[in-house]
Scaffold this motif. Structure first.
Motif, short mmCIF file in Angstrom:
data_model
loop_
_atom_site.label_atom_id
_atom_site.label_comp_id
_atom_site.label_asym_id
_atom_site.label_seq_id
_atom_site.Cartn_x
_atom_site.Cartn_y
_atom_site.Cartn_z
N PRO A 27 0.80 -1.21 -0.16
CA PRO A 27 -0.05 -0.07 0.02
C PRO A 27 0.93 1.06 -0.08
O PRO A 27 2.09 1.21 0.38
CB PRO A 27 -0.85 -0.24 1.38
N ALA A 28 0.17 2.30 -0.47
CA ALA A 28 1.24 3.61 -0.58
C ALA A 28 1.57 3.88 0.93
O ALA A 28 0.79 3.63 2.05
CB ALA A 28 0.27 4.62 -1.21
N THR A 29 2.71 4.69 0.87
CA THR A 29 3.17 4.95 2.11
C THR A 29 2.77 6.61 2.40
O THR A 29 3.04 7.13 3.60
CB THR A 29 4.78 4.96 2.29
N LEU A 67 -2.05 5.03 -5.14
CA LEU A 67 -1.36 3.83 -5.73
C LEU A 67 -1.42 2.45 -4.91
O LEU A 67 -0.78 2.91 -3.98
CB LEU A 67 -0.12 4.57 -6.53
N ALA A 68 -1.58 1.53 -5.55
CA ALA A 68 -1.35 0.26 -4.79
C ALA A 68 -0.55 -0.70 -5.91
O ALA A 68 -0.79 -0.38 -7.07
CB ALA A 68 -2.70 -0.44 -4.47
N ASP A 82 13.25 -1.64 -6.50
CA ASP A 82 14.61 -1.53 -6.17
C ASP A 82 14.80 -2.92 -5.18
O ASP A 82 15.39 -3.86 -5.28
CB ASP A 82 14.95 -0.46 -4.97
N GLY A 83 13.59 -3.23 -4.45
CA GLY A 83 13.58 -4.63 -3.74
C GLY A 83 13.48 -5.58 -4.45
O GLY A 83 14.14 -6.59 -4.36
N VAL A 84 12.69 -5.66 -5.79
CA VAL A 84 12.43 -6.51 -6.67
C VAL A 84 13.87 -7.06 -7.23
O VAL A 84 14.52 -8.02 -7.37
CB VAL A 84 11.45 -6.48 -7.72
N LEU A 85 14.43 -5.86 -7.70
CA LEU A 85 15.90 -6.01 -8.29
C LEU A 85 16.99 -6.55 -7.35
O LEU A 85 17.73 -7.43 -7.87
CB LEU A 85 16.34 -4.58 -8.94
N ARG A 86 16.71 -6.07 -6.16
CA ARG A 86 18.02 -6.63 -5.19
C ARG A 86 17.68 -8.13 -4.94
O ARG A 86 18.61 -8.75 -4.90
CB ARG A 86 17.72 -5.89 -3.83
N GLU A 125 7.85 7.62 -6.21
CA GLU A 125 9.01 6.82 -5.10
C GLU A 125 8.51 5.59 -4.58
O GLU A 125 9.54 4.72 -4.29
CB GLU A 125 9.29 8.08 -3.91
N LEU A 126 7.26 5.54 -4.23
CA LEU A 126 6.70 4.09 -3.89
C LEU A 126 7.11 3.02 -5.03
O LEU A 126 7.76 2.11 -4.68
CB LEU A 126 5.31 4.00 -3.69
N LEU A 127 6.86 3.35 -6.39
CA LEU A 127 7.21 2.37 -7.36
C LEU A 127 8.56 2.39 -7.28
O LEU A 127 9.12 1.01 -7.56
CB LEU A 127 6.65 3.15 -8.66
N LEU A 128 9.67 3.07 -7.25
CA LEU A 128 11.10 2.90 -7.21
C LEU A 128 11.34 2.13 -6.09
O LEU A 128 12.41 1.15 -6.39
CB LEU A 128 11.69 4.50 -7.27
#
Length: 132
Positions: A5-7, A15-16, A47-51, A40-43
């Motif tokens: 969920p959005a921060t 955005l979800a 980043d977590g997915v790529l890590r 920024e939420l998407l980024l």
């Protein structure tokens, strides 16, 4: 399935992100608006997915952004999509933008960012190494 969920507050953020890994790729479904308060939420999620993908380098990271439920994208959102592509490229991965609705296709084309669409050149126009 992981839902992010959005921060930001509900009044400012719409955005979800739903993240699903299927082995060959990780799909991030965008639901809502990709703009100044949500980019920024998407980024962060990508980043977590790529890590995670680079921690197990059996195959290049493949990130699929499913935009079927994306209802709005401004220039900040477009820049976030381009940044997702750059980050995937840097780690040897690939970004695939799926289910691009007509409004988003128009935004991408108007900005000369057709590099986001599969089969297009990889560098947006107007950049140092672009064509225009």
């Amino acid at each position: 399935m992981t839902t992010h969920p959005a921060t930001c507050t509900p009044a400012t953020c719409h955005l979800a992100l739903d993240v699903r890994a299927d082995g060959a790729a990780t799909t991030v479904r965008l639901d809502g608006e990709l703009e100044l308060t949500t980019a920024e939420l998407l980024l962060d999620v990508v980043d977590g997915v790529l890590r995670q993908a680079t921690a197990t380098p059996a195959a290049p990271a493949r990130v699929v952004l499913d935009a079927r439920d994306l209802s709005f994208c401004d220039v900040t959102g477009l820049n976030a999509l381009l940044e997702v592509q750059r980050r995937a490229d840097r780690c040897g991965g690939h970004l695939h933008l799926r289910t691009v609705r007509p409004f988003l296709r128009h935004v991408i084309a108007a900005a000369g960012a057709d590099c986001l669409l599969d089969g297009a050149r990889r560098t947006p126009r107007g950049t140092a190494d672009g064509t225009g």
